[in-house]
Write an enzyme that holds these catalytic residues in place. Structure first.
Site, PDB file in Angstrom:
ATOM      1  N   ASP A  85       7.865  15.255   7.817  1.00 30.71           N
ATOM      2  CA  ASP A  85       6.609  14.784   7.862  1.00 30.71           C
ATOM      3  C   ASP A  85       6.610  13.303   6.583  1.00 30.71           C
ATOM      4  O   ASP A  85       6.425  14.191   5.529  1.00 30.71           O
ATOM      5  CB  ASP A  85       5.304  15.312   8.071  1.00 30.71           C
TER       6      ASP A  85
ATOM      7  N   ASP B  52      -3.315  17.557   9.194  1.00 31.99           N
ATOM      8  CA  ASP B  52      -2.704  17.142   8.217  1.00 31.99           C
ATOM      9  C   ASP B  52      -3.302  16.807   6.353  1.00 31.99           C
ATOM     10  O   ASP B  52      -3.587  15.756   6.258  1.00 31.99           O
ATOM     11  CB  ASP B  52      -2.033  15.564   8.419  1.00 31.99           C
TER      12      ASP B  52
ATOM     13  N   PRO C  89      -1.902   7.898   0.794  1.00 32.70           N
ATOM     14  CA  PRO C  89      -2.341   7.864   2.648  1.00 32.70           C
ATOM     15  C   PRO C  89      -2.544   9.488   2.438  1.00 32.70           C
ATOM     16  O   PRO C  89      -1.638   9.800   1.755  1.00 32.70           O
ATOM     17  CB  PRO C  89      -1.011   7.641   3.458  1.00 32.70           C
TER      18      PRO C  89
HETATM   19  O1  DOR Z   1      -1.552  10.810   5.677  1.00 39.01           O
HETATM   20  C1  DOR Z   1      -0.702  11.211   5.279  1.00 39.01           C
HETATM   21  N1  DOR Z   1      -0.186  12.064   4.272  1.00 39.01           N
HETATM   22  N2  DOR Z   1       0.559  11.061   5.893  1.00 39.01           N
HETATM   23  C2  DOR Z   1       1.012  11.821   5.716  1.00 39.01           C
HETATM   24  O2  DOR Z   1       2.647  11.278   6.916  1.00 39.01           O
HETATM   25  C3  DOR Z   1       2.080  11.652   4.850  1.00 39.01           C
HETATM   26  C4  DOR Z   1      -0.066  12.588   3.628  1.00 39.01           C
HETATM   27  C5  DOR Z   1       1.231  12.704   2.158  1.00 39.01           C
HETATM   28  O3  DOR Z   1       1.802  13.596   2.391  1.00 39.01           O
HETATM   29  O4  DOR Z   1       0.416  12.876   1.978  1.00 39.01           O
HETATM   30 ZN    ZN Z   2       2.716  12.683   9.034  1.00 39.15          ZN
END
Ligand code: DOR
Ligand code: ZN
Length: 448
Positions: free
Chosen positions: A151, A322, A340
């Site tokens: 991920d 998440d 992100p």
């Molecule tokens: O928004 C996200 N943040 N999506 C991801 O797949 C990884 C995650 C992160 O590790 O910050």
């Molecule tokens: Zn992810």
């Protein structure tokens, strides 16, 4: 004192209030007017009791980015959010692609002791997508890893993905895929659509997710392995899952393994949705505030509506946060440079109430299914997501359904404060979290 008496709770929000006597980690008695002189009494009149929540998708950031979260602070956030088990993603530094890092995370989680921390193993070495990690060694480690994921990155190579599925089948494990065809999202900053065009942000097309989900469902069905789709974000992915699941039931339940009871209905193909994809849309991007930047990106209201309906229907199995803490300097910057991700553990329940319970899409039984029972089944946990019955582990959460609270990032237990719900008033409040009979959080405070 190892006894607790919870007074006046409504099991699954149904029926008349009952008392619940917890003794030696299990639910010893359920009835009215229970008394026990040795028990700590918790007045929980009118509160809803559900099995403790299980999060299949948490970024705890330890080792490597303890400036944004640690196993201790993330565990506290989880307990305060009603969680009793979390699965820690492998994109730490160093990456959890070997038994040493895996066992470190697992041990630290046990030391902290607020939630069961299950480390997720990386699928490929260093999340590089090129060479399979030693899945078997991680599975045989003390942590007994049964969920693998890159991920943050997609396992994009179809042959690597096929091999990963084959190994995971042999290990009675599941591959959790971050579905994003990387060739279609180079430089992407926002959902590819009207809003991104208006704001001049490079697009992340829905097809980048949907094409990988379709491919992986076909591979999982071909191999007869279990696939879990992370953070579903588009209406199109829902359609692909709907199709795949009509065929996925053909996969036989996996073989028994030591210590783990195989669960009925353990799915071949499963999927999760995040609270933020249920509630928020790309309309928010007009502010250019990077707190709204997340991967996969916030999509349209039509997508969010399809996700809510799919969760109600069971096409999407569960909610996963998440939870992705980030440092101030990685969020308070220009959009393109920002990382992100957003916090989720302490707000997940309230967002689920707002998007699913209030509109009548889920009742409390449904909340138990999507936040506890189903994720426990997917990960093969036999001691979470259990029915609230005498003899079962006292691993549960009490919720005040009528309360509301105003979210303040600075007041959350995480080191980082990047919540997209800052200043919003959300419904429902976690009052007490109990892990195997021990109160881990009560009235907004951690019990060490
Ligand atoms: O928004 C996200 N943040 N999506 C991801 O797949 C990884 C995650 C992160 O590790 O910050
Ligand atoms: Zn992810």
């Amino acid at each position: 004192m190892n006894k607790t008496l919870l007074r006046g709770v409504r099991l699954y929000g149904e029926g008349d209030p009952v008392d619940l006597l917890i003794s030696d980690g299990v639910i010893a008695e359920i009835g009215t007017d229970l008394a026990d002189a040795d028990a700590e009494v918790v007045d929980a009149a009118g509160q809803v009791a559900l099995p403790g929540f299980v999060d299949l998708h948490t970024h705890l950031r330890e080792p490597g980015r303890e400036d944004t979260e640690t196993i201790a602070t993330g565990s506290a956030a989880a307990a305060l959010g009603g969680y009793t088990a979390v699965f820690a993603m492998a994109n730490t530094d160093p990456v959890a692609d070997n038994a040493v890092v895996i066992e470190h995370v697992w041990r630290r989680g046990r030391e902290v002791g607020l939630v069961d921390v299950h480390p997720i193993g990386a699928v490929t070495v260093g999340l590089g997508g090129e060479k399979l990690a030693e899945l078997g060694t991680m599975a045989r480690s003390a942590a007994g890893v049964r969920v693998f994921s890159d991920d943050g990155h997609c396992v994009a190579d179809p042959l690597i993905m096929r091999r990963a599925l084959e190994y995971s089948k042999a290990l009675d494990a599941v591959i959790a895929q971050h579905a994003e065809e990387p060739r279609l999202t180079v430089g992407a900053q926002a959902h590819e659509g009207e809003q991104a065009s208006r704001l001049g942000l490079a697009g992340w097309p829905a097809a980048a997710e949907e094409s990988i989900v379709a491919r992986d469902c076909l591979l999982a069905l071909h191999v007869g392995a279990r696939l879990h789709v992370c953070h579903v974000s588009t209406a199109g992915t829902v359609e692909v899952l709907r199709w795949a699941k009509t065929r996925g039931d053909a996969i036989a339940p996996q073989a028994t393994r030591a210590g783990i009871v195989p669960q009925a209905g353990r799915p071949g193909i499963s999927a999760e949705v995040t609270p933020h994809h249920l509630l928020l849309t790309d309309e928010r991007l007009a502010s250019y505030d990077p707190v709204n930047k997340v991967n996969p990106p916030l999509r349209t209201e039509a997508d969010a509506k399809a996700l809510r309906e799919a969760l109600a229907e069971g096409v999407i199995d569960c909610v996963a946060t998440d939870h992705a803490p980030h440092a101030v300097q990685d969020k308070d910057c220009e959009w393109a440079a920002a990382r992100p991700g957003m916090l989720g553990l302490q707000t997940a329940l309230s967002v689920v109430i707002e998007t699913m319970v209030r509109p009548g899409l889920l009742d409390w039984r449904g909340v138990a299914r999507v936040m506890s029972e189903r994720p426990a089944e997917i990960a093969g946990l036999s001691d979470h997501g259990r029915p609230l019955e005498v003899g079962e582990p006292a691993t549960l959460v009490l919720i005040d359904p009528d309360a509301s609270w105003t979210v303040r990032g600075a007041a959350l237990a995480s080191v980082a404060g990047n919540t997209p719900y800052e200043g919003m008033t959300l419904p429902g409040r976690v009052m007490t979290t109990v892990l195997r009979g021990r109160i881990t959080a009560h009235d907004g405070r951690i019990r060490a």
